[in-house]
Design a protein around this motif. Structure first.
Motif, PDB file in Angstrom:
ATOM      1  N   TRP A   1      44.237  44.742  25.827  1.00  0.00           N
ATOM      2  CA  TRP A   1      43.641  46.150  25.789  1.00  0.00           C
ATOM      3  C   TRP A   1      42.384  45.590  24.520  1.00  0.00           C
ATOM      4  CZ3 TRP A   1      43.809  49.974  21.730  1.00  0.00           C
ATOM      5  CH2 TRP A   1      42.688  51.316  21.440  1.00  0.00           C
ATOM      6  N   ILE A   2      43.214  45.480  23.056  1.00  0.00           N
ATOM      7  CA  ILE A   2      42.294  45.031  22.376  1.00  0.00           C
ATOM      8  C   ILE A   2      41.545  43.283  22.704  1.00  0.00           C
ATOM      9  CG2 ILE A   2      42.546  43.621  19.701  1.00  0.00           C
ATOM     10  CD1 ILE A   2      44.724  46.006  19.408  1.00  0.00           C
ATOM     11  N   TYR A   3      41.867  43.139  23.543  1.00  0.00           N
ATOM     12  CA  TYR A   3      41.103  41.568  23.451  1.00  0.00           C
ATOM     13  C   TYR A   3      40.190  42.044  24.354  1.00  0.00           C
ATOM     14  CZ  TYR A   3      43.489  37.444  22.105  1.00  0.00           C
ATOM     15  OH  TYR A   3      43.640  36.896  20.394  1.00  0.00           O
TER      16      TYR A   3
ATOM     17  N   SER B   1      28.870  25.542  27.713  1.00  0.00           N
ATOM     18  CA  SER B   1      28.172  25.294  28.658  1.00  0.00           C
ATOM     19  C   SER B   1      28.829  25.837  30.098  1.00  0.00           C
ATOM     20  CB  SER B   1      28.344  23.700  29.296  1.00  0.00           C
ATOM     21  OG  SER B   1      29.354  23.200  29.176  1.00  0.00           O
ATOM     22  N   LEU B   2      30.161  26.364  30.368  1.00  0.00           N
ATOM     23  CA  LEU B   2      30.458  26.939  31.120  1.00  0.00           C
ATOM     24  C   LEU B   2      29.964  28.458  31.417  1.00  0.00           C
ATOM     25  CD1 LEU B   2      34.503  26.558  30.276  1.00  0.00           C
ATOM     26  CD2 LEU B   2      33.155  24.653  31.650  1.00  0.00           C
ATOM     27  N   PRO B   3      30.025  29.060  32.405  1.00  0.00           N
ATOM     28  CA  PRO B   3      30.095  30.302  32.928  1.00  0.00           C
ATOM     29  C   PRO B   3      31.228  31.360  32.312  1.00  0.00           C
ATOM     30  CG  PRO B   3      30.347  29.122  35.247  1.00  0.00           C
ATOM     31  CD  PRO B   3      31.116  27.667  33.791  1.00  0.00           C
ATOM     32  N   PRO B   4      30.905  32.671  31.808  1.00  0.00           N
ATOM     33  CA  PRO B   4      31.476  32.953  30.788  1.00  0.00           C
ATOM     34  C   PRO B   4      32.716  33.625  31.602  1.00  0.00           C
ATOM     35  CG  PRO B   4      29.620  34.182  31.363  1.00  0.00           C
ATOM     36  CD  PRO B   4      29.330  33.297  32.364  1.00  0.00           C
ATOM     37  N   LYS B   5      33.431  33.707  32.563  1.00  0.00           N
ATOM     38  CA  LYS B   5      34.263  33.816  33.540  1.00  0.00           C
ATOM     39  C   LYS B   5      35.600  33.085  32.803  1.00  0.00           C
ATOM     40  CE  LYS B   5      34.673  37.359  36.103  1.00  0.00           C
ATOM     41  NZ  LYS B   5      35.070  37.988  37.853  1.00  0.00           N
ATOM     42  N   GLN B   6      34.640  31.584  33.197  1.00  0.00           N
ATOM     43  CA  GLN B   6      36.066  29.913  33.208  1.00  0.00           C
ATOM     44  C   GLN B   6      35.849  30.054  31.389  1.00  0.00           C
ATOM     45  OE1 GLN B   6      33.223  27.041  35.273  1.00  0.00           O
ATOM     46  NE2 GLN B   6      34.111  28.587  36.717  1.00  0.00           N
ATOM     47  N   GLN B   7      35.077  30.556  30.612  1.00  0.00           N
ATOM     48  CA  GLN B   7      35.002  30.677  29.290  1.00  0.00           C
ATOM     49  C   GLN B   7      36.088  31.092  28.716  1.00  0.00           C
ATOM     50  OE1 GLN B   7      31.285  30.884  26.041  1.00  0.00           O
ATOM     51  NE2 GLN B   7      30.149  30.248  27.805  1.00  0.00           N
ATOM     52  N   LEU B   8      35.474  32.381  28.836  1.00  0.00           N
ATOM     53  CA  LEU B   8      36.768  33.712  28.971  1.00  0.00           C
ATOM     54  C   LEU B   8      38.277  32.768  28.996  1.00  0.00           C
ATOM     55  CD1 LEU B   8      35.021  37.100  29.387  1.00  0.00           C
ATOM     56  CD2 LEU B   8      36.097  35.600  27.272  1.00  0.00           C
ATOM     57  N   ALA B   9      38.611  32.567  30.438  1.00  0.00           N
ATOM     58  CA  ALA B   9      39.733  31.855  31.185  1.00  0.00           C
ATOM     59  C   ALA B   9      40.731  30.676  29.658  1.00  0.00           C
ATOM     60  CB  ALA B   9      40.293  31.352  32.545  1.00  0.00           C
ATOM     61  N   PHE B  10      39.013  30.064  29.692  1.00  0.00           N
ATOM     62  CA  PHE B  10      39.840  28.755  29.136  1.00  0.00           C
ATOM     63  C   PHE B  10      39.839  28.985  27.755  1.00  0.00           C
ATOM     64  CE2 PHE B  10      38.909  25.191  26.065  1.00  0.00           C
ATOM     65  CZ  PHE B  10      40.535  24.088  26.851  1.00  0.00           C
TER      66      PHE B  10
ATOM     67  N   GLY C   1      43.311  41.335  33.836  1.00  0.00           N
ATOM     68  CA  GLY C   1      43.001  42.944  32.616  1.00  0.00           C
ATOM     69  C   GLY C   1      41.314  42.088  31.999  1.00  0.00           C
ATOM     70  N   ILE C   2      41.172  41.352  31.468  1.00  0.00           N
ATOM     71  CA  ILE C   2      40.174  41.133  29.997  1.00  0.00           C
ATOM     72  C   ILE C   2      39.010  40.704  31.334  1.00  0.00           C
ATOM     73  CG2 ILE C   2      40.010  39.851  28.558  1.00  0.00           C
ATOM     74  CD1 ILE C   2      42.372  39.413  27.902  1.00  0.00           C
ATOM     75  N   ILE C   3      39.079  39.209  31.414  1.00  0.00           N
ATOM     76  CA  ILE C   3      38.169  38.946  32.475  1.00  0.00           C
ATOM     77  C   ILE C   3      38.192  39.833  33.569  1.00  0.00           C
ATOM     78  CG2 ILE C   3      38.259  36.957  31.599  1.00  0.00           C
ATOM     79  CD1 ILE C   3      38.576  35.109  34.111  1.00  0.00           C
ATOM     80  N   GLY C   4      38.139  41.348  34.291  1.00  0.00           N
ATOM     81  CA  GLY C   4      38.141  41.282  35.605  1.00  0.00           C
ATOM     82  C   GLY C   4      38.962  40.912  36.776  1.00  0.00           C
ATOM     83  N   ALA C   5      40.109  39.919  36.705  1.00  0.00           N
ATOM     84  CA  ALA C   5      40.161  39.413  38.001  1.00  0.00           C
ATOM     85  C   ALA C   5      40.930  39.591  38.151  1.00  0.00           C
ATOM     86  CB  ALA C   5      39.872  38.132  37.791  1.00  0.00           C
ATOM     87  N   THR C   6      41.916  38.934  39.478  1.00  0.00           N
ATOM     88  CA  THR C   6      43.299  38.514  39.602  1.00  0.00           C
ATOM     89  C   THR C   6      43.896  37.729  38.700  1.00  0.00           C
ATOM     90  OG1 THR C   6      43.340  37.028  40.978  1.00  0.00           O
ATOM     91  CG2 THR C   6      43.162  39.210  42.182  1.00  0.00           C
TER      92      THR C   6
END
Lengths: 111, 180
Positions: B72-74, B127-136, B151-156
């Motif tokens: 939630w905080i992240y 240099s990564l797309p946002p979702k990959q950046q966040l996941a990493f 939950g944070i990046i809005g994906a499964t």
């Protein structure tokens, strides 16, 4: 092809820095800005709410009784009102709530 | 929600200052660094972190016990970081946000350029797309589970895991290509 780069050589090291005492200062600023009182619901909120509702309903019921008394004025109006209030006070919370419910749903009393 | 987070919330109800200090002690630095890795600039990271915690404290009542408090905080922090990045993008009219972030990396006062390898790693991440950046970032630096990352990046969770592994491969390729 050469060997793949090993991320563990860097680990979690980063080039980013912060000014001296930065985190402590930011914590104080946030504490000031949040008004020293973070919004967390008080414990047993559910238990408190019905009690507050009961009192509100009881007050409304008294108002209803007073209204009824005023519909049928008598010479001894003041004495009647006192007796009604006393009788109402002797009722249990549930009975007071029941009376209020009847008052609220009775078209003839309300219109 | 972890037992420690439940304890912090419980203390916040009884003693707001003590609860506040505990929550800040646990989350302030990780959240700042999470935002910093995304926005790069120290000043922007400071603004976004401050705004994140103000929002956190004003909305604590909305947190449900079944939810992950960390996630939630992240999530709030990530939104704040992207709000800043969007504003920056609108200002510069630059469609390539990652290039803009790398420029920030080269210009910020609070970056140690002497540690070239770490600068390069951040360039690779940026240099990564946002979702990959966040996941990493959330997996590698913050060690969050895939459920929380999802939950944070809005994906499964499966997608979060895939994003992490693709990001890691791209980063390694970047580091291979840019090593001296």
């Amino acid at each position: 092809m050469g060997k793949d780069y090993d991320l563990s050589k860097i680990g979690k090291r980063m080039p980013y820095k912060v000014p001296e005492g930065f985190f402590k200062e930011m914590e104080e600023r946030i504490w000031e800005e949040t008004g020293h009182a973070p919004a967390v619901p008080a414990p047993n909120r559910r238990a408190i709410l019905p009690a507050a509702l009961k009192w509100a309903m009881a007050t409304a019921a008294i108002a209803a009784l007073l209204f009824l008394a005023n519909l049928h004025p008598s010479k001894d109006n003041a004495g009647s009102l006192t007796r009604i209030e006393e009788a109402y006070e002797r009722l249990s919370m549930e009975d007071q709530a029941h009376m209020l419910e009847i008052y609220q749903e009775d078209l003839f009393i309300n219109h | 929600m972890t037992g420690e987070d439940k304890d912090i919330l419980s203390i916040l109800q009884r003693n707001s200052e003590k609860g506040f200090r505990l929550l800040m002690g646990k989350y302030q630095e990780p959240i700042y660094w999470h935002i910093r890795r995304l926005v790069v600039s120290h000043d922007d990271a400071q603004d976004a972190t401050q705004e994140t915690f103000v929002r956190v404290f004003r909305n604590l009542g909305q947190v449900k016990k079944k939810d992950s408090f960390a996630a939630w905080i992240y999530r709030i922090a990530t939104n704040e970081a992207f709000r800043i990045l969007d504003a920056r993008k609108a200002e510069t009219m630059d469609l390539d946000a990652s290039q803009e972030n790398i420029k920030s990396l080269m210009a910020d006062e609070y970056v140690d350029y002497s540690d070239l390898e770490t600068v390069r790693l951040q360039e690779a991440i940026l240099s990564l797309p946002p979702k990959q950046q966040l996941a990493f970032n959330l997996r590698y630096y913050d060690e969050l589970g895939y459920e929380d990352i999802a939950g944070i990046i809005g994906a499964t969770a499966a997608s979060a895991k895939a994003n992490y592994h693709i990001a890691k491969e791209k980063i390694i390729a970047y580091m291979n290509n840019h090593s001296e």
